[in-house]
Design a protein around this motif. Structure first.
Motif, PDB file in Angstrom:
ATOM      1  N   ASN A 120       0.852  -1.316   0.000  1.00 24.69           N
ATOM      2  CA  ASN A 120       0.105   0.115   0.045  1.00 24.69           C
ATOM      3  C   ASN A 120       0.864   1.212   0.030  1.00 24.69           C
ATOM      4  O   ASN A 120       0.590   2.100   0.681  1.00 24.69           O
ATOM      5  CB  ASN A 120      -0.799  -0.054   1.280  1.00 24.69           C
ATOM      6  N   ARG A 122       2.114   4.628  -0.649  1.00 24.35           N
ATOM      7  CA  ARG A 122       1.492   5.920  -1.164  1.00 24.35           C
ATOM      8  C   ARG A 122       2.158   6.581  -2.022  1.00 24.35           C
ATOM      9  O   ARG A 122       3.373   6.830  -1.847  1.00 24.35           O
ATOM     10  CB  ARG A 122       1.003   6.579   0.205  1.00 24.35           C
ATOM     11  N   GLY A 124       0.670   9.869  -3.696  1.00 24.25           N
ATOM     12  CA  GLY A 124      -0.231  10.820  -3.957  1.00 24.25           C
ATOM     13  C   GLY A 124       0.857  12.099  -4.072  1.00 24.25           C
ATOM     14  O   GLY A 124       1.551  12.212  -3.234  1.00 24.25           O
ATOM     15  N   HIS A 130      -5.470  21.352  -7.091  1.00 18.79           N
ATOM     16  CA  HIS A 130      -6.232  20.881  -5.890  1.00 18.79           C
ATOM     17  C   HIS A 130      -5.360  21.637  -4.818  1.00 18.79           C
ATOM     18  O   HIS A 130      -6.536  21.836  -4.024  1.00 18.79           O
ATOM     19  CB  HIS A 130      -5.636  19.537  -6.163  1.00 18.79           C
ATOM     20  N   GLU A 232      -9.564  17.919   7.243  1.00 22.32           N
ATOM     21  CA  GLU A 232     -10.481  17.181   6.721  1.00 22.32           C
ATOM     22  C   GLU A 232     -11.772  17.794   6.429  1.00 22.32           C
ATOM     23  O   GLU A 232     -12.167  17.790   5.272  1.00 22.32           O
ATOM     24  CB  GLU A 232     -10.948  16.211   7.831  1.00 22.32           C
ATOM     25  N   ARG A 235     -10.599  19.843   3.158  1.00 22.28           N
ATOM     26  CA  ARG A 235     -10.204  18.677   2.069  1.00 22.28           C
ATOM     27  C   ARG A 235     -11.516  18.178   1.210  1.00 22.28           C
ATOM     28  O   ARG A 235     -11.895  18.070   0.227  1.00 22.28           O
ATOM     29  CB  ARG A 235      -9.569  17.468   2.544  1.00 22.28           C
ATOM     30  N   SER A 236     -12.510  18.155   2.488  1.00 19.16           N
ATOM     31  CA  SER A 236     -13.891  17.856   2.003  1.00 19.16           C
ATOM     32  C   SER A 236     -14.414  18.794   1.239  1.00 19.16           C
ATOM     33  O   SER A 236     -15.127  18.441   0.165  1.00 19.16           O
ATOM     34  CB  SER A 236     -14.571  17.337   3.088  1.00 19.16           C
ATOM     35  N   PRO A 241     -10.776  14.002  -2.521  1.00 17.97           N
ATOM     36  CA  PRO A 241     -10.689  12.868  -1.538  1.00 17.97           C
ATOM     37  C   PRO A 241      -9.404  12.009  -1.755  1.00 17.97           C
ATOM     38  O   PRO A 241      -8.855  12.186  -3.041  1.00 17.97           O
ATOM     39  CB  PRO A 241     -11.902  12.098  -2.067  1.00 17.97           C
ATOM     40  N   GLY A 242      -8.729  11.155  -0.676  1.00 17.83           N
ATOM     41  CA  GLY A 242      -7.674  10.628  -1.000  1.00 17.83           C
ATOM     42  C   GLY A 242      -6.338  11.191  -0.912  1.00 17.83           C
ATOM     43  O   GLY A 242      -5.392  10.501  -0.507  1.00 17.83           O
ATOM     44  N   ARG A 243      -6.395  12.450  -0.746  1.00 13.33           N
ATOM     45  CA  ARG A 243      -5.156  13.345  -0.667  1.00 13.33           C
ATOM     46  C   ARG A 243      -4.628  13.220   1.174  1.00 13.33           C
ATOM     47  O   ARG A 243      -5.920  13.372   1.902  1.00 13.33           O
ATOM     48  CB  ARG A 243      -5.230  14.778  -0.996  1.00 13.33           C
ATOM     49  N   LEU A 244      -3.636  13.358   1.261  1.00 11.71           N
ATOM     50  CA  LEU A 244      -3.135  13.230   2.628  1.00 11.71           C
ATOM     51  C   LEU A 244      -2.030  14.261   2.917  1.00 11.71           C
ATOM     52  O   LEU A 244      -1.631  14.842   2.071  1.00 11.71           O
ATOM     53  CB  LEU A 244      -2.624  11.607   2.901  1.00 11.71           C
ATOM     54  N   ASP A 247       1.292  13.789   1.686  1.00 11.98           N
ATOM     55  CA  ASP A 247       1.657  13.877   0.149  1.00 11.98           C
ATOM     56  C   ASP A 247       2.386  15.209  -0.089  1.00 11.98           C
ATOM     57  O   ASP A 247       2.810  15.192  -1.197  1.00 11.98           O
ATOM     58  CB  ASP A 247       0.016  13.941  -0.561  1.00 11.98           C
TER      59      ASP A 247
END
Length: 299
Positions: A120, A122, A124, A130, A232, A235-236, A241-244, A247
């Protein structure tokens, strides 16, 4: 076997303590070691031990913990839907606890602990669209935190731990001391080439006016410990979505390389200890390849 055991007892290799030590004693020794060495990951190790490891095996005698015991622990965590990467962090803590225990004489042996495969990884990144979208939805404090993270690639913990003693606005440079980074690597980052970064730091300076605080990022003078909820929400609202937060680290490495900084310079600026870490973060994407192909096609 009896003669060998008697010999170890006579030599002081086996003591009452080494046979009665609980794993919880090893966990306490590990946390004490992290605290004495001022490791920035103390809170992470404490959380891993207290939340998962100690409740599961803390009551067991350390000498009775075998590879099979560890395998059973792994099975329970997998049944609990824990990711391989998460379990590996816990296994690393167990292994480190036994290492500390052996050095201090709390235990004589340690079980063989093998890590789980991790698939897994990452990859990103934040593109400019974005990133700007998130900034528009961020509150003033979060906005400046993200700008610093975007350009420097420093871990959020290091960004939130910035003190004004780390920032030289006149000299246009920021520095992190060894004890302010996870991998104990001092970093130096120039502010001059990044006007937006300089502006963000100036805003933080104005926000600290009238307060006596060492922190660049603060709430009423107190250090900001977390931006998770604000992040959060932003970002929402930005629909990314999915960005950390992590990143930003990969994004900064790639951007700095594209600007022309050398490998060693990027490592010093972002705080990477090894070339393998640089390679891992500087991931070449399909977009990079296709963009380069267009350049060659025009020649």
């Amino acid at each position: 076997m009896l003669r060998r055991m008697e010999g170890k007892i006579a030599d002081g290799l086996i003591t009452t303590q080494s046979t009665k030590t609980l794993f919880s004693d090893l966990a306490a020794a590990l946390k004490r070691d992290y605290k004495l060495k001022d490791r920035s990951t103390l809170s992470d190790v404490t959380r891993i031990l207290d939340k998962h490891v100690v409740p599961a095996i803390g009551h067991l005698r350390a000498a009775s913990i075998t590879t099979d015991t560890v395998d059973q622990y792994i099975e329970r965590r997998l049944l609990g839907k824990a990711a391989n990467a998460t379990i590996n962090r816990e296994l690393a803590a167990i292994r480190r606890a036994f290492s500390i225990g052996r050095k201090s004489g709390l235990v004589l042996t340690a079980p063989i602990i093998e890590m789980l495969p991790e698939d897994n990884v990452r990859q990103g990144f934040f593109n400019d669209v974005h990133f700007r979208s998130v900034l528009k939805r961020a509150n003033p404090l979060l906005k400046d935190v993200l700008i610093v993270a975007f350009y420097t690639g420093w871990r959020i913990r290091s960004v939130l731990g910035l003190e004004w003693s780390n920032v030289d606005l006149k000299g246009r440079v920021m520095r992190l001391r060894v004890n302010q980074t996870k991998n104990r690597t001092a970093t130096t980052f120039p502010i001059e080439p990044f006007p937006e970064l300089h502006t963000a730091l100036q805003r933080r300076k104005r926000a600290a006016k009238g307060l006596i605080t060492p922190w660049v990022f603060h709430r009423k003078g107190e250090r900001v410990r977390s931006i998770r909820k604000a992040w959060e929400n932003a970002r929402s609202k930005a629909s990314v979505p999915g960005r950390l937060l992590h990143d930003f680290r990969r994004t900064a490495v790639r951007n700095l390389k594209r600007m022309g900084w050398s490998d060693t310079e990027v490592m010093k600026m972002v705080g990477l200890r090894t070339m393998s870490m640089l390679i891992r973060y500087n991931i070449t994407t399909e977009e990079d390849i296709l963009s380069k192909a267009q350049v060659f096609a025009k020649r």
